[in-house]
Design a protein around this motif. Structure first.
Motif, PDB file in Angstrom:
ATOM      1  N   ALA A   9       0.848  -1.192   0.000  1.00 21.28           N
ATOM      2  CA  ALA A   9       0.000   0.000   0.000  1.00 21.28           C
ATOM      3  C   ALA A   9       0.884   1.243   0.000  1.00 21.28           C
ATOM      4  CB  ALA A   9      -0.911   0.000   1.220  1.00 21.28           C
ATOM      5  N   ASN A  10       0.522   2.203  -0.820  1.00 16.55           N
ATOM      6  CA  ASN A  10       1.242   3.481  -0.847  1.00 16.55           C
ATOM      7  C   ASN A  10       0.271   4.562  -1.274  1.00 16.55           C
ATOM      8  OD1 ASN A  10       1.847   3.929  -3.984  1.00 16.55           O
ATOM      9  ND2 ASN A  10       2.106   1.760  -3.483  1.00 16.55           N
ATOM     10  N   ILE A  22       2.642   7.637   2.583  1.00 12.49           N
ATOM     11  CA  ILE A  22       2.442   6.495   3.476  1.00 12.49           C
ATOM     12  C   ILE A  22       2.779   5.247   2.660  1.00 12.49           C
ATOM     13  CG2 ILE A  22       0.818   5.264   4.974  1.00 12.49           C
ATOM     14  CD1 ILE A  22       1.290   8.203   5.815  1.00 12.49           C
ATOM     15  N   GLU A  24       3.968   0.978   2.591  1.00 15.06           N
ATOM     16  CA  GLU A  24       4.160  -0.339   3.191  1.00 15.06           C
ATOM     17  C   GLU A  24       5.250  -1.058   2.389  1.00 15.06           C
ATOM     18  OE1 GLU A  24       1.542  -4.296   4.262  1.00 15.06           O
ATOM     19  OE2 GLU A  24       1.052  -3.185   2.438  1.00 15.06           O
ATOM     20  N   VAL A  37       4.876  -0.323   7.851  1.00 14.76           N
ATOM     21  CA  VAL A  37       4.388   0.887   7.199  1.00 14.76           C
ATOM     22  C   VAL A  37       5.154   2.046   7.811  1.00 14.76           C
ATOM     23  CG1 VAL A  37       2.398   2.439   6.938  1.00 14.76           C
ATOM     24  CG2 VAL A  37       2.092  -0.042   6.728  1.00 14.76           C
ATOM     25  N   THR A  58      -4.494   8.914   0.227  1.00 12.64           N
ATOM     26  CA  THR A  58      -4.837   8.089   1.378  1.00 12.64           C
ATOM     27  C   THR A  58      -6.319   8.250   1.686  1.00 12.64           C
ATOM     28  OG1 THR A  58      -2.613   8.431   2.244  1.00 12.64           O
ATOM     29  CG2 THR A  58      -4.270   7.640   3.800  1.00 12.64           C
ATOM     30  N   LYS A  76      -2.040  -1.734  11.067  1.00 15.79           N
ATOM     31  CA  LYS A  76      -0.586  -1.677  10.913  1.00 15.79           C
ATOM     32  C   LYS A  76       0.098  -0.887  12.024  1.00 15.79           C
ATOM     33  CE  LYS A  76       1.097  -3.384   7.977  1.00 15.79           C
ATOM     34  NZ  LYS A  76       1.484  -4.786   7.765  1.00 15.79           N
ATOM     35  N   VAL A  88      -3.711   3.228  11.483  1.00 16.22           N
ATOM     36  CA  VAL A  88      -3.444   2.996  10.067  1.00 16.22           C
ATOM     37  C   VAL A  88      -3.756   1.537   9.758  1.00 16.22           C
ATOM     38  CG1 VAL A  88      -1.715   2.997   8.244  1.00 16.22           C
ATOM     39  CG2 VAL A  88      -1.660   4.764  10.018  1.00 16.22           C
ATOM     40  N   ASP A  90      -4.106  -1.449   6.648  1.00 10.21           N
ATOM     41  CA  ASP A  90      -3.828  -1.907   5.293  1.00 10.21           C
ATOM     42  C   ASP A  90      -5.088  -2.644   4.844  1.00 10.21           C
ATOM     43  OD1 ASP A  90      -2.612  -2.712   2.908  1.00 10.21           O
ATOM     44  OD2 ASP A  90      -1.756  -4.497   3.824  1.00 10.21           O
ATOM     45  N   SER A  98      -3.898   2.244   2.101  1.00  7.22           N
ATOM     46  CA  SER A  98      -3.899   2.588   3.522  1.00  7.22           C
ATOM     47  C   SER A  98      -5.156   3.373   3.843  1.00  7.22           C
ATOM     48  CB  SER A  98      -2.671   3.436   3.875  1.00  7.22           C
ATOM     49  OG  SER A  98      -1.498   2.684   3.727  1.00  7.22           O
TER      50      SER A  98
END
Length: 126
Positions: A9-10, A22, A24, A37, A58, A76, A88, A90, A98
């Motif tokens: 995830a980004n 953000i 992962e 993360v 996000t 996370k 946060v 995932d 995220s």
């Protein structure tokens, strides 16, 4: 052979007029599964360029995401950013994103005391 380290995830989060990437990082191989993360402070220009290049924004919600038969949800950690505190998550379904849920200091302390990680934030933009 699959790469042992990938980006999960980004997304770009805007918190109190500050921007954070953000991310992962997923490290997976036989006997190893590490997927922390972390946050990286970015400038507004960097955030805009990343969004134009396809990085998602996000997701912010007022409630914890719920898993379903097609959606996996994992807490996370706790993120302290821009003077606010968030859980946060995932969330994985057809995408990997995220989700941030705002919490207060007492909720954060309970989570941390119960073993939830504090998400590292690199506060100086690169």
């Amino acid at each position: 052979m699959a790469q042992p380290i990938t980006i999960g995830a980004n997304s770009i989060a805007k918190i109190n007029n500050r921007f954070f990437l953000i991310v992962e990082v997923e490290a997976k191989t036989t006997g190893v599964e590490i997927d922390p993360v972390f946050g990286v402070r970015t400038t507004a220009q960097q955030a805009a360029a990343l969004i134009r290049a396809g990085v998602m924004r996000t997701k912010f919600q007022n409630f914890d995401p719920k898993p379903t038969s097609t959606t996996k949800v994992e807490l996370k950690g706790v993120l302290f950013a821009g003077g606010q505190i968030f859980k946060v998550f995932d969330v994985e379904n057809s995408t990997d994103v995220s989700v941030l849920v705002r919490i207060n200091q007492a909720q954060a302390q309970r989570l941390i005391k119960a073993g939830t990680r504090i998400i590292k934030v690199y506060r100086k933009p690169f």
